[in-house]
Design a protein around this motif. Structure first.
Motif, PDB file in Angstrom:
ATOM      1  N   THR A   1       0.813  -1.220   0.000  1.00 59.49           N
ATOM      2  CA  THR A   1       0.000   0.000   0.000  1.00 59.49           C
ATOM      3  C   THR A   1       0.846   1.270   0.000  1.00 59.49           C
ATOM      4  OG1 THR A   1      -0.115  -0.082   2.424  1.00 59.49           O
ATOM      5  CG2 THR A   1      -1.897  -1.153   1.211  1.00 59.49           C
ATOM      6  N   ALA A   2       2.143   1.157  -0.246  1.00 60.97           N
ATOM      7  CA  ALA A   2       3.029   2.322  -0.170  1.00 60.97           C
ATOM      8  C   ALA A   2       2.669   3.378  -1.213  1.00 60.97           C
ATOM      9  CB  ALA A   2       4.484   1.877  -0.337  1.00 60.97           C
TER      10      ALA A   2
ATOM     11  N   GLN B   1       1.252   7.252  -0.713  1.00 57.20           N
ATOM     12  CA  GLN B   1       1.908   8.442  -1.257  1.00 57.20           C
ATOM     13  C   GLN B   1       0.903   9.334  -1.983  1.00 57.20           C
ATOM     14  OE1 GLN B   1       4.790   7.631  -4.291  1.00 57.20           O
ATOM     15  NE2 GLN B   1       5.809   9.608  -4.061  1.00 57.20           N
ATOM     16  N   ARG B   2       0.030   8.745  -2.773  1.00 57.67           N
ATOM     17  CA  ARG B   2      -0.990   9.527  -3.467  1.00 57.67           C
ATOM     18  C   ARG B   2      -1.967  10.168  -2.485  1.00 57.67           C
ATOM     19  NH1 ARG B   2      -2.307   4.574  -7.572  1.00 57.67           N
ATOM     20  NH2 ARG B   2      -0.292   4.530  -8.654  1.00 57.67           N
ATOM     21  N   LEU B   3      -2.304   9.428  -1.413  1.00 60.40           N
ATOM     22  CA  LEU B   3      -3.234   9.958  -0.431  1.00 60.40           C
ATOM     23  C   LEU B   3      -2.632  11.140   0.308  1.00 60.40           C
ATOM     24  CD1 LEU B   3      -5.970   9.597   1.011  1.00 60.40           C
ATOM     25  CD2 LEU B   3      -4.840   8.021   2.596  1.00 60.40           C
ATOM     26  N   ILE B   4      -1.332  11.098   0.617  1.00 61.39           N
ATOM     27  CA  ILE B   4      -0.664  12.213   1.296  1.00 61.39           C
ATOM     28  C   ILE B   4      -0.640  13.452   0.415  1.00 61.39           C
ATOM     29  CG2 ILE B   4       1.549  13.001   2.212  1.00 61.39           C
ATOM     30  CD1 ILE B   4       2.046  10.124   3.148  1.00 61.39           C
TER      31      ILE B   4
ATOM     32  N   SER C   1       7.234   2.635   6.819  1.00 63.92           N
ATOM     33  CA  SER C   1       6.810   3.599   5.809  1.00 63.92           C
ATOM     34  C   SER C   1       7.973   3.931   4.882  1.00 63.92           C
ATOM     35  CB  SER C   1       6.292   4.874   6.477  1.00 63.92           C
ATOM     36  OG  SER C   1       5.952   5.829   5.502  1.00 63.92           O
ATOM     37  N   ARG C   2       7.701   3.843   3.587  1.00 68.30           N
ATOM     38  CA  ARG C   2       8.709   4.223   2.605  1.00 68.30           C
ATOM     39  C   ARG C   2       8.682   5.719   2.342  1.00 68.30           C
ATOM     40  NH1 ARG C   2       8.019   0.720  -2.634  1.00 68.30           N
ATOM     41  NH2 ARG C   2       9.699   2.140  -3.239  1.00 68.30           N
ATOM     42  N   HIS C   3       7.609   6.368   2.765  1.00 68.17           N
ATOM     43  CA  HIS C   3       7.469   7.813   2.534  1.00 68.17           C
ATOM     44  C   HIS C   3       7.255   8.465   3.881  1.00 68.17           C
ATOM     45  CE1 HIS C   3       7.110   6.968  -1.760  1.00 68.17           C
ATOM     46  NE2 HIS C   3       6.333   5.953  -1.378  1.00 68.17           N
ATOM     47  N   LYS C   4       8.348   8.845   4.503  1.00 74.26           N
ATOM     48  CA  LYS C   4       8.269   9.385   5.844  1.00 74.26           C
ATOM     49  C   LYS C   4       7.835  10.830   5.825  1.00 74.26           C
ATOM     50  CE  LYS C   4      11.636   6.276   7.908  1.00 74.26           C
ATOM     51  NZ  LYS C   4      12.859   6.169   8.712  1.00 74.26           N
ATOM     52  N   ARG C   5       7.430  11.237   6.980  1.00 74.70           N
ATOM     53  CA  ARG C   5       6.993  12.613   7.171  1.00 74.70           C
ATOM     54  C   ARG C   5       8.157  13.576   6.992  1.00 74.70           C
ATOM     55  NH1 ARG C   5       4.484  14.334  12.981  1.00 74.70           N
ATOM     56  NH2 ARG C   5       4.018  16.492  12.501  1.00 74.70           N
ATOM     57  N   LYS C   6       7.873  14.738   6.437  1.00 72.68           N
ATOM     58  CA  LYS C   6       8.920  15.741   6.238  1.00 72.68           C
ATOM     59  C   LYS C   6       9.458  16.207   7.574  1.00 72.68           C
ATOM     60  CE  LYS C   6       7.318  17.526   1.824  1.00 72.68           C
ATOM     61  NZ  LYS C   6       6.892  18.730   1.095  1.00 72.68           N
ATOM     62  N   LYS C   7      10.718  16.633   7.516  1.00 74.24           N
ATOM     63  CA  LYS C   7      11.388  17.065   8.728  1.00 74.24           C
ATOM     64  C   LYS C   7      10.666  18.254   9.328  1.00 74.24           C
ATOM     65  CE  LYS C   7      15.917  18.375  10.464  1.00 74.24           C
ATOM     66  NZ  LYS C   7      17.321  18.612  10.127  1.00 74.24           N
ATOM     67  N   GLY C   8      10.477  18.191  10.632  1.00 75.90           N
ATOM     68  CA  GLY C   8       9.765  19.251  11.332  1.00 75.90           C
ATOM     69  C   GLY C   8       9.190  18.711  12.614  1.00 75.90           C
ATOM     70  N   ARG C   9       9.143  19.471  13.628  1.00 73.22           N
ATOM     71  CA  ARG C   9       8.725  18.978  14.929  1.00 73.22           C
ATOM     72  C   ARG C   9       7.265  19.248  15.200  1.00 73.22           C
ATOM     73  NH1 ARG C   9      11.834  16.438  17.368  1.00 73.22           N
ATOM     74  NH2 ARG C   9      10.682  16.680  19.333  1.00 73.22           N
ATOM     75  N   GLY C  10       6.560  19.902  14.291  1.00 70.53           N
ATOM     76  CA  GLY C  10       5.146  20.129  14.515  1.00 70.53           C
ATOM     77  C   GLY C  10       4.928  21.143  15.621  1.00 70.53           C
ATOM     78  N   SER C  11       3.688  21.269  16.007  1.00 70.43           N
ATOM     79  CA  SER C  11       3.340  22.256  17.023  1.00 70.43           C
ATOM     80  C   SER C  11       3.567  21.668  18.414  1.00 70.43           C
ATOM     81  CB  SER C  11       1.865  22.664  16.865  1.00 70.43           C
ATOM     82  OG  SER C  11       1.030  21.537  16.998  1.00 70.43           O
ATOM     83  N   MET C  12       4.309  22.371  19.234  1.00 71.12           N
ATOM     84  CA  MET C  12       4.568  21.935  20.604  1.00 71.12           C
ATOM     85  C   MET C  12       4.769  23.181  21.451  1.00 71.12           C
ATOM     86  SD  MET C  12       7.670  19.688  22.176  1.00 71.12           S
ATOM     87  CE  MET C  12       8.775  21.077  21.948  1.00 71.12           C
ATOM     88  N   SER C  13       3.995  23.275  22.531  1.00 66.98           N
ATOM     89  CA  SER C  13       4.087  24.454  23.375  1.00 66.98           C
ATOM     90  C   SER C  13       5.282  24.325  24.318  1.00 66.98           C
ATOM     91  CB  SER C  13       2.787  24.611  24.183  1.00 66.98           C
ATOM     92  OG  SER C  13       2.605  23.501  25.042  1.00 66.98           O
ATOM     93  N   VAL C  14       5.688  25.480  24.830  1.00 65.26           N
ATOM     94  CA  VAL C  14       6.801  25.495  25.773  1.00 65.26           C
ATOM     95  C   VAL C  14       6.418  24.773  27.069  1.00 65.26           C
ATOM     96  CG1 VAL C  14       8.303  26.990  27.122  1.00 65.26           C
ATOM     97  CG2 VAL C  14       7.666  27.636  24.796  1.00 65.26           C
ATOM     98  N   SER C  15       5.165  24.983  27.511  1.00 67.61           N
ATOM     99  CA  SER C  15       4.727  24.334  28.751  1.00 67.61           C
ATOM    100  C   SER C  15       4.739  22.812  28.617  1.00 67.61           C
ATOM    101  CB  SER C  15       3.329  24.818  29.126  1.00 67.61           C
ATOM    102  OG  SER C  15       2.398  24.511  28.097  1.00 67.61           O
ATOM    103  N   ALA C  16       4.358  22.299  27.430  1.00 68.85           N
ATOM    104  CA  ALA C  16       4.381  20.850  27.228  1.00 68.85           C
ATOM    105  C   ALA C  16       5.812  20.320  27.261  1.00 68.85           C
ATOM    106  CB  ALA C  16       3.718  20.492  25.904  1.00 68.85           C
ATOM    107  N   GLY C  17       6.748  21.065  26.699  1.00 72.06           N
ATOM    108  CA  GLY C  17       8.136  20.641  26.743  1.00 72.06           C
ATOM    109  C   GLY C  17       8.708  20.656  28.144  1.00 72.06           C
ATOM    110  N   VAL C  18       8.354  21.690  28.923  1.00 75.07           N
ATOM    111  CA  VAL C  18       8.836  21.766  30.306  1.00 75.07           C
ATOM    112  C   VAL C  18       8.241  20.631  31.142  1.00 75.07           C
ATOM    113  CG1 VAL C  18       8.794  23.163  32.405  1.00 75.07           C
ATOM    114  CG2 VAL C  18       9.226  24.242  30.194  1.00 75.07           C
TER     115      VAL C  18
END
Length: 989
Positions: free
Chosen positions: A833-834, A838-841, A862-879
Motif C-alpha cells: 500500500t506504499a 503516497q498519493r493519499l498524502i 513507511s517508505r514515505h516518511k513525514r517531512k522534517k519538522g517537529r510540529g506544534s509543541m508548546s513550551v509548557s508541554a516541553g517543560v
C-alpha cells in the motif's frame, strides 16, 4: 502423684492451703486437680477454694469456728507430674503453751520459702488472660491492671497500719524490743507486687525470660511512598516507608507448643486408630496412606493445617472500611484430638499482613516464608526436649484450608467465581457448571494438565493465575488439596437455597402457611445445646428471592435443617417429592458432619446419599424454582463422592473454549473457528478491551467499537466484504464464548452481535452494521482516489503496489488499522500500500493518511516518511515532559499508577513543591516506580543516565533539552540520530 497430709489442731485448713500455695506453688490458677482423702472421701476438685469450702463444710464439725476444727486431714494432688513426696505439718495450739509469734515454725518456713516468681507468675497470668479477651480493648486492659495495682497497694498499706497498731499494743506483754517490731514491719516494704511487671516492656521481658513467649518478626517485602504531614511546619511530604508484615517463626512456635506438658502424649496416642475399620481421623483416610513418609519412619510426623482469612478491624459499614483490613495466616496441629483442634487456643497465629499490601505484592510473598520454614523442617526435623518426649519430630504441611476465595488465592486459582474456569478440582466452563449435577472425570485436573495450563499463562482459558510456591515442597501439590469449605458450600450455599425453594413449594401446595412456620420456629424447644443457634423468622421476601440472603448464620441454618422435619414434618404429605428432597439433603449433611464412619460401607453410603436420579431431580428443581436460580459462587456441588460420570461435552462448546458452528439452512457447513482473544491481542487497543471486559464484566460503547472493528477486519480478511450468514454467525458465537459475560440470557446469547435475516427482515447486529459501513468506505475512497489522482503524475517505477486491486487494498487497510501482529504480514501490507499512501498524502494531507494508516510512523513501516519538522509543541508541554512540577499534596504512589505512557513517556523528573513553605521533594519516575533524589540536579542527572543504561530514546517533547545536556554539559560524542538545529547552533556559538 503428690500426697500431702497434716496433723492439725488450730487453723489447720488454712495452714494446709498455705503450705500447698507457698511451698508447692499450687493455687486456683495452676489448674491442679485435688483429691480429698479425709475419711476416704475421694472427692475431686479443680479449684482450691472449692476444696477449702469442702473441708470446712463437710469434715469440720463446727462450721462457725474454724479454730475448733480438729482431726487428720489428707489431700492428694493429682496431675502435677511430681514424684510422691509426703509432707507433714505439725501445728500446736497456741492457747495451751508458752509459744509466741516468733516460734511458729510453719509461718517462718512459708516466709523463707516464699518465691517471688510464684507471685509474678500469677500476675503475668492475670495480665495475659485479661489481654486475651478480644471484647476488652487494649487500653481498657492496661487501665484495669493499673487499678488493680493501686488496689493492692492500698490493701498492703492498710495491713501494715493495722499490724503496726496491734504489735505496739502487745509489745510490752510479749516483751519485744523496738527493733523486733520494726523487723516485722519492714516485711511490708517494697510490697508493690506489680513493680516488676508494670509496663509492657517488662511483661515481655519476663515472658521471654520464662521462655513463654514467641515474638513475631517483621519481614520487609518492599518500599512505598506515603504522605505524611510534618508536625512542626504542617508541610505534607512523601516519605519512603517499608511495606512489612509480621511473621511468627514456625519452628520456634511449634517447639513451644509441642514441649507443653501433655501435648506429645496426646499426639502419639492419636497415631493409633481406636477401632479397626472405622474412619475417625485423617490418619484413616487414603490421602495420608498414599503419602510417602519423611525420612526416618520412627520420627513422628506432625501434620499441619494452614489457614488464611481476611477480617475487618474497623466498622465494615463505616467510613474507614477496608483501610485497616488485615489478612491473617494460622496453623493448626491436626494430630491433636478433635475436641482440642476446634479450641481457639490451639489455632495459632502465624502471620499478619495488611490486605492492601497483600494485593500489591501477591499472596506468595507471605507463603514463600512459610514454605521456606516448612522445607527446613522437612530436611532437618524439629528437636524436642521435654519430660514427655525427647527426640526429633517431622512437621509437614498436610492441607491448606479456608473459604473458597481464600483457598483460590493461596493455591493460585482464579480469584473470581465469574471466571471461565473457576473450579479448582476440574476444568469445566462456568456456563456448563451452572447446570452440571455430577462430576465429569474427563475434566478433572491432574498434574500434567496443570503444568500445561501454567505454561499457557492464560487465566481465562485455564483458571490458573500462577503456580503456588507451596508446590515447591517435595511432598505437597495444590491438586492434592482435597479440603472444601463446608460452612460456605452447604450451610451458606446449598442448604439456604434448597430450604427456601422447598418451603415455598410446600406453602404454594397448601401444606401450611408462612405464619405457621414462624410460629413453630419461635416456639420450638431447641434444647440447651442449640439454644444460642435458634433460627430467625423467615420473611416472605426471602422466599421470593431464593438466591438472596437467607438471614440465617451458618449455625442457625444447620440448626434449622436438622430441626425442620420435627417442626413441620406432621404437616407434609408422606408421598411428597419435595419433602423427599429435603430428607436427602439432611442425609448428605449427616454424612458430611459425622465424626466417624465405617470404612466398609462408606463408598456405598456416599453413592446412595449423593447420587440423585436425573429425572426426579430435574422435575423437582423445575417445579421449585425458575431457571435463573443458581448456586452461590464457588460452591463445589458436583465434586462429591459418588457423583462422577462421563457426560459428553456439549456440542455448543468445545473444552478448549472455541465455539462449534451449527448447520445452516442450505445444509451442513464446515466448522469455522475464530480466536477472538488472539485477534484482539494483535493491537494495543484490543488488549485494553480484553482487560476492561474481564475487569468490569461489561462492554462499554468505546470498547464495543474496537471489538467489532477488530472482528470485522478479521472476517473481511478471511472471507471478503460479503461473508455468508453462517460465517458471521460463527464469529458472533465466538465473541460470546470468549467473553461469557456478554452472552444474553435470552435466545442463543449472540443476537446483539449478529441476528440472521428472515423473511421480510434484514440481518442486524453490531457486526452486520460495521460490515455495511466498511462496504460504503471502500466504494467512497475508491472513487475519491481516482478523481483526485493528478493526471500524468504516475510513477514510472511499476512495483507491486500498482497491481493490487481496490478491494484487496481496502482489506489490507482495514487489517492494518486494528492489528500489529504478525509483523511479517504487517510489513507485506505496508509495502503493497506504499504507492497509494503516497498519493493519499499528496491529495488529502498527512493527517488524513495517518488516520487510515496508523502504522505509518512505526520504524521501518513507511517508505514515505513525514517531512522534517517537529510540529506544534508548546513550551509548557516541553517543560512538563522534562520536569513535571506538582503540588506537595500529590500522592506519588497514585500518580505513578495513573501515568499515561502514550502521553507522558518515562523516564522523567517530578518535583513536589509547596509554594508557601518552600519545601520540595524530587523523584525520578521509570516503569511506574518513583526513585527519590536529594536535589533537582541529582534527579536530572539520574534521569539522563537512565536513557543510556536502559537504552531509552529521548522523549520527543523534550528531546532538545536532553540533546543539549548530552552535547554541551556532559560533552558526550555519541552519535545522535537526528540532532536538533538549535543544539547545533548553540554548540557552534
Amino acid at each position: 502423684m503428690l500426697q500431702v497430709s497434716g496433723y492439725i489442731t488450730m487453723a489447720s485448713v488454712e495452714a494446709l492451703l498455705g503450705h500447698l500455695k507457698y511451698i508447692h506453688g499450687i493455687h486456683s490458677g495452676t489448674g491442679t486437680k485435688l483429691v480429698c482423702m479425709q475419711d476416704n472421701c475421694y472427692a475431686t476438685f479443680n479449684k482450691v477454694f472449692c476444696f477449702k469450702r469442702h473441708l470446712l463444710e463437710i469434715h469440720c464439725r463446727e462450721e462457725t469456728n474454724v479454730s475448733n476444727c480438729h482431726g487428720e486431714v489428707h489431700a492428694i494432688v493429682a496431675g502435677t507430674g511430681q514424684p510422691e513426696m509426703p509432707a507433714v505439718c505439725n501445728i500446736e495450739d497456741s492457747s495451751g503453751g508458752d509459744n509466741d509469734i516468733g516460734d511458729m515454725d510453719l509461718d517462718e518456713q512459708i516466709e523463707e520459702d516464699m518465691d517471688v516468681d510464684v507471685i509474678s507468675d500469677a500476675i503475668i497470668t492475670f495480665i495475659a488472660t485479661l489481654k486475651s479477651y478480644n471484647s476488652i480493648p487494649y487500653s481498657a486492659s492496661n487501665e484495669i491492671v493499673n487499678q488493680v495495682r493501686e488496689l493492692l497497694k492500698t490493701v498492703v498499706m492498710t495491713l501494715k497500719k493495722k499490724t503496726e497498731k496491734k504489735l505496739k499494743a502487745f509489745q510490752t506483754e510479749l516483751g519485744w524490743k523496738d527493733n523486733q517490731v520494726q523487723e516485722i514491719l519492714n516485711c511490708f516494704q517494697g510490697m508493690d507486687l506489680f513493680a516488676e511487671l508494670s509496663s509492657e516492656y517488662k511483661q515481655i521481658k519476663y515472658l521471654k525470660l520464662k521462655n513463654a513467649l514467641v515474638l513475631p518478626e517483621e519481614k520487609i517485602i518492599g518500599q512505598n511512598f506515603q504522605s505524611e504531614v510534618n508536625r512542626n511546619d504542617g508541610v505534607a511530604m512523601q516519605v519512603l516507608k517499608n511495606d512489612t508484615y509480621q511473621y511468627v517463626p514456625l519452628s520456634k512456635l511449634l517447639k513451644r507448643i509441642l514441649e507443653q506438658p501433655g501435648v506429645m502424649p496426646l499426639i502419639l496416642q492419636q497415631c493409633i486408630t481406636p477401632i479397626p475399620g472405622e474412619i475417625a481421623t485423617f490418619l484413616d483416610g487414603k490421602l495420608v496412606k498414599k503419602q510417602p513418609p519423611i525420612g526416618d519412619t520412627n520420627c513422628p510426623e506432625i501434620k499441619l493445617l494452614l489457614y488464611s482469612d481476611e477480617f475487618e478491624t474497623a466498622n465494615p459499614l463505616g467510613s474507614k472500611k477496608c483501610m485497616h483490613k488485615l489478612c491473617a495466616f494460622y496453623i493448626n496441629i491436626l494430630n491433636l484430638p478433635q475436641d482440642l483442634q476446634c479450641n481457639l487456643n490451639n489455632i495459632h497465629l502465624l502471620a499478619l499482613v495488611k490486605s492492601a499490601i497483600l494485593s500489591e505484592y501477591g499472596m506468595d510473598t507471605v507463603l514463600y516464608q512459610i514454605k521456606e520454614d516448612l522445607h527446613v523442617l522437612y530436611e532437618h526435623g524439629l528437636e524436642l526436649n521435654c519430660p514427655d518426649y525427647a527426640g526429633i519430630v517431622k512437621p509437614k504441611l498436610f492441607q491448606v484450608i479456608g473459604d473458597n476465595l481464600g483457598l483460590h488465592n493461596m493455591l493460585g486459582f482464579a480469584g473470581s467465581f465469574s471466571a471461565n474456569y473457576y473450579c479448582r478440582f476440574c476444568k469445566v466452563h462456568r456456563m456448563r457448571a451452572e447446570i452440571l449435577l455430577q462430576e465429569e472425570c474427563n475434566l478433572l485436573r491432574n498434574k500434567i494438565s496443570y503444568e500445561t495450563d501454567i505454561a499457557e499463562n492464560n487465566l481465562s482459558t485455564t483458571g490458573l493465575s500462577r503456580s503456588s510456591v507451596l508446590n515447591e515442597l517435595p511432598y505437597y501439590h495444590v491438586l492434592e488439596n482435597a479440603s472444601v469449605d463446608v460452612m460456605h458450600d452447604i450451610f451458606e450455599g446449598i442448604a439456604p437455597l434448597e430450604v427456601k425453594l422447598i418451603l415455598k413449594q410446600l406453602i404454594d401446595n397448601g401444606s401450611f402457611t408462612l405464619e405457621e412456620i414462624n410460629e413453630r420456629i419461635s416456639s420450638f424447644s431447641y434444647g440447651f445445646t442449640d439454644k444460642r443457634n435458634q433460627p430467625t423468622l423467615i420473611h416472605q421476601n426471602s422466599l421470593r428471592n431464593p438466591s438472596g440472603s437467607s438471614g440465617q448464620t451458618a449455625s442457625q441454618m444447620m440448626c434449622l435443617v436438622f430441626t425442620l422435619p420435627l417442626i413441620i414434618g406432621d404437616k407434609v404429605m408422606v408421598d411428597s417429592d419435595v419433602w423427599e428432597l429435603l430428607l436427602m439433603l439432611l442425609d448428605i449433611i449427616k454424612l458430611v458432619m459425622s465424626r466417624t464412619v465405617d470404612s466398609n460401607t462408606t463408598s456405598n453410603d456416599c453413592n446412595a446419599a449423593f447420587y440423585v436420579k436425573p429425572s426426579s431431580e430435574d422435575d423437582i428443581t423445575i417445579e421449585m424454582g425458575p431457571p435463573s436460580t443458581s448456586m452461590p459462587d464457588g460452591t463445589k456441588v458436583p465434586h462429591s463422592p459418588g457423583s462422577r460420570t462421563t457426560d459428553p461435552v456439549s456440542s455448543e462448546e468445545s473444552p478448549s473454549g472455541e465455539s462449534s458452528s451449527s448447520a445452516s439452512s442450505d445444509g451442513f457447513q464446515p466448522r469455522i473457528y475464530f480466536d477472538v482473544i488472539n485477534i484482539l491481542k494483535l493491537s494495543a487497543r484490543g488488549q485494553s478491551v480484553i482487560t476492561s471486559i474481564r475487569k468490569d464484566g461489561l462492554l462499554t460503547p468505546s470498547n464495543r467499537r474496537i471489538l467489532v472493528a477488530s472482528c470485522v477486519a478479521e472476517l473481511v480478511l478471511r472471507f471478503g466484504h460479503k461473508p455468508s450468514s453462517f460465517q458471521k454467525e460463527s464469529l458472533a458465537k465466538a465473541v460470546v464464548v470468549a467473553f461469557p459475560c456478554l452472552k444474553d440470557s435470552r435466545g442463543r446469547g449472540h443476537e446483539a452481535f449478529y441476528t440472521k435475516g428472515t423473511s421480510g427482515r434484514p440481518a442486524s447486529g453490531w457486526l452486520e452494521e460495521h460490515l455495511k459501513y466498511s462496504r460504503k468506505r471502500v466504494k467512497k475512497y475508491s472513487t475519491t482516489e481516482e478523481a483526485t489522482s493528478p493526471e500524468g503524475k504516475h510513477d514510472t517505477d511499476e512495483d507491486t503496489a500498482d497491481s493490487v486491486s481496490e478491494e484487496d487494498t481496502q482489506k489490507m487497510k482495514t487489517w492494518l488499522q486494528h492489528n500489529e501482529q504478525p509483523r511479517a504480514t504487517m510489513e507485506e501490507y505496508m509495502l503493497k500500500t506504499a504507492k497509494r499512501r503516497q498519493r493519499l498524502i499528496k491529495s488529502r494531507g498527512f493527517k488524513e493518511a495517518l488516520v487510515e494508516y496508523p502504522k505509518i510512523l512505526l520504524p521501518g513501516m513507511s517508505r514515505h516518511k513525514r517531512k522534517k519538522g517537529r510540529g506544534s509543541m508548546s513550551v509548557s508541554a516541553g517543560v512538563k515532559a522534562f520536569i513535571d512540577i506538582r503540588s506537595n499534596v500529590t500522592n506519588i504512589k497514585s500518580f505513578c499508577g495513573d501515568i499515561d505512557e502514550t502521553v507522558h513517556p518515562q523516564p522523567f523528573t517530578v518535583v513536589l513543591w509547596d509554594l508557601k513553605q518552600k519545601s520540595r521533594q524530587f523523584f525520578v519516575l521509570i516503569e511506574r516506580k518513583a526513585l527519590p533524589a536529594t536535589s533537582l540536579l541529582k534527579a536530572i542527572d539520574t534521569c539522563f543516565k537512565m536513557h543510556f543504561v536502559f537504552d531509552i530514546e529521548y522523549q520527543p517533547d523534550c528531546e532538545a533539552s536532553w540533546q543539549f545536556l548530552q552535547s554541551i554539559i556532559y560533552e558526550l560524542n555519541t552519535a545522535i540520530t537526528k540532532e536538533i538545529s538549535s543544539v547545533k547552533a548553540f554548540r557552534a556559538y
